[in-house]
Design a protein around this motif. Structure first.
Motif, PDB file in Angstrom:
ATOM      1  N   ASP A 127       4.592  11.424   5.033  1.00 18.88           N
ATOM      2  CA  ASP A 127       4.435  12.927   4.746  1.00 18.88           C
ATOM      3  C   ASP A 127       3.863  13.145   6.350  1.00 18.88           C
ATOM      4  O   ASP A 127       4.579  14.407   6.640  1.00 18.88           O
ATOM      5  CB  ASP A 127       3.150  13.383   3.998  1.00 18.88           C
ATOM      6  CG  ASP A 127       3.523  13.208   2.569  1.00 18.88           C
ATOM      7  OD1 ASP A 127       4.644  13.277   2.262  1.00 18.88           O
ATOM      8  OD2 ASP A 127       2.505  13.199   1.559  1.00 18.88           O
ATOM      9  N   LYS A 161       0.795  -1.309  -0.033  1.00 15.74           N
ATOM     10  CA  LYS A 161       0.105  -0.020  -0.030  1.00 15.74           C
ATOM     11  C   LYS A 161       1.054   1.228   0.096  1.00 15.74           C
ATOM     12  O   LYS A 161       1.218   1.998   0.899  1.00 15.74           O
ATOM     13  CB  LYS A 161      -0.794   0.197   1.192  1.00 15.74           C
ATOM     14  CG  LYS A 161      -1.841  -0.968   1.151  1.00 15.74           C
ATOM     15  CD  LYS A 161      -2.763  -1.037   2.321  1.00 15.74           C
ATOM     16  CE  LYS A 161      -3.844  -2.347   2.455  1.00 15.74           C
ATOM     17  NZ  LYS A 161      -4.739  -2.272   3.658  1.00 15.74           N
ATOM     18  N   VAL A 162       1.667   1.595  -1.161  1.00 11.68           N
ATOM     19  CA  VAL A 162       2.519   2.328  -1.351  1.00 11.68           C
ATOM     20  C   VAL A 162       2.078   3.833  -1.106  1.00 11.68           C
ATOM     21  O   VAL A 162       2.550   4.711  -0.500  1.00 11.68           O
ATOM     22  CB  VAL A 162       3.189   2.548  -2.527  1.00 11.68           C
ATOM     23  CG1 VAL A 162       4.199   3.482  -3.004  1.00 11.68           C
ATOM     24  CG2 VAL A 162       3.937   0.927  -2.640  1.00 11.68           C
ATOM     25  N   ASP A 163       0.633   4.134  -1.822  1.00  7.31           N
ATOM     26  CA  ASP A 163       0.221   5.589  -1.587  1.00  7.31           C
ATOM     27  C   ASP A 163      -0.226   6.086   0.133  1.00  7.31           C
ATOM     28  O   ASP A 163       0.094   6.942   0.248  1.00  7.31           O
ATOM     29  CB  ASP A 163      -1.274   5.608  -2.372  1.00  7.31           C
ATOM     30  CG  ASP A 163      -0.917   5.748  -3.829  1.00  7.31           C
ATOM     31  OD1 ASP A 163       0.235   6.014  -4.214  1.00  7.31           O
ATOM     32  OD2 ASP A 163      -1.852   5.235  -4.667  1.00  7.31           O
ATOM     33  N   GLU A 164      -0.553   4.766   0.495  1.00  2.00           N
ATOM     34  CA  GLU A 164      -0.944   5.099   2.191  1.00  2.00           C
ATOM     35  C   GLU A 164       0.172   5.281   2.797  1.00  2.00           C
ATOM     36  O   GLU A 164       0.400   6.027   3.773  1.00  2.00           O
ATOM     37  CB  GLU A 164      -1.795   3.884   2.656  1.00  2.00           C
ATOM     38  CG  GLU A 164      -3.260   3.873   2.156  1.00  2.00           C
ATOM     39  CD  GLU A 164      -4.075   2.627   2.729  1.00  2.00           C
ATOM     40  OE1 GLU A 164      -3.775   2.328   3.825  1.00  2.00           O
ATOM     41  OE2 GLU A 164      -4.691   2.023   1.830  1.00  2.00           O
ATOM     42  N   LEU A 202       2.970   6.539   1.865  1.00  3.36           N
ATOM     43  CA  LEU A 202       3.489   7.698   1.498  1.00  3.36           C
ATOM     44  C   LEU A 202       2.984   8.911   2.025  1.00  3.36           C
ATOM     45  O   LEU A 202       3.448   9.959   2.568  1.00  3.36           O
ATOM     46  CB  LEU A 202       3.494   8.303   0.037  1.00  3.36           C
ATOM     47  CG  LEU A 202       4.587   7.368  -0.805  1.00  3.36           C
ATOM     48  CD1 LEU A 202       4.277   7.574  -2.407  1.00  3.36           C
ATOM     49  CD2 LEU A 202       5.898   7.813  -0.574  1.00  3.36           C
ATOM     50  N   LEU A 203       1.650   8.542   2.300  1.00  2.00           N
ATOM     51  CA  LEU A 203       0.917   9.642   3.289  1.00  2.00           C
ATOM     52  C   LEU A 203       1.337   9.636   4.868  1.00  2.00           C
ATOM     53  O   LEU A 203       1.414  10.931   5.512  1.00  2.00           O
ATOM     54  CB  LEU A 203      -0.709   9.333   3.206  1.00  2.00           C
ATOM     55  CG  LEU A 203      -1.378   9.622   2.064  1.00  2.00           C
ATOM     56  CD1 LEU A 203      -2.957   8.934   2.039  1.00  2.00           C
ATOM     57  CD2 LEU A 203      -1.538  11.061   1.921  1.00  2.00           C
TER      58      LEU A 203
END
Length: 140
Positions: A24, A15-18, A20-21
């Motif tokens: 951040d 779950k790369v997008d999660e 990355l969040l």
């Protein structure tokens, strides 16, 4: 620490997008922590600069405190791996300006054996000169 475990879990699950969040969010937390520490050392620096200017003298203790606070401010603001600084000169100045009133209150307790209120002490010093001196010390 639990954020790092969550990050590991998200990456293992693909779950790369999660992930990355979450990275951040961790960056924001880290920067916020640095800003809080910079503010604290900035107030300490300003207290002693105010006392020096108001009393028109210095002590070894004040000088060591000024040296230590400016060293810590430089160290905290320096990006080790990426190079450069976390905060620009303008951002540092803004943090120092925001902390000035607290520094004045603390200095009023210490300067002249606490005989003057912050407002009275403020009339004895040049705020802009003190802020400029603080910035110069941090940027040496």
């Amino acid at each position: 620490m639990e954020e790092l475990l969550e990050l590991r879990k998200l990456l293992q699950q693909g779950k790369v997008d999660e992930a990355l969040l979450l990275v951040d969010e961790l960056e924001d937390i880290s920067l916020s922590d640095k800003i809080n520490k910079i503010d604290s050392y900035g107030v300490i620096l300003l207290v002693h600069l105010i006392k020096q200017q108001a009393e028109k003298r210095s002590t070894r203790s004040w000088e060591i405190s000024i040296e230590n606070a400016s060293r810590e401010l430089k160290k905290l603001n320096k990006r080790r791996k990426a190079g450069g600084c976390y905060l620009s000169s303008a951002q540092l100045r803004e943090i120092l300006q925001e902390g000035y009133q607290m520094a004045l209150k603390r200095a009023s307790v210490e300067a002249f054996e606490g005989r003057f209120e912050a407002e009275e002490l403020e009339s004895m010093v040049d705020k802009q000169m003190i802020l400029a001196q603080a910035i110069a010390l941090v940027q040496q």
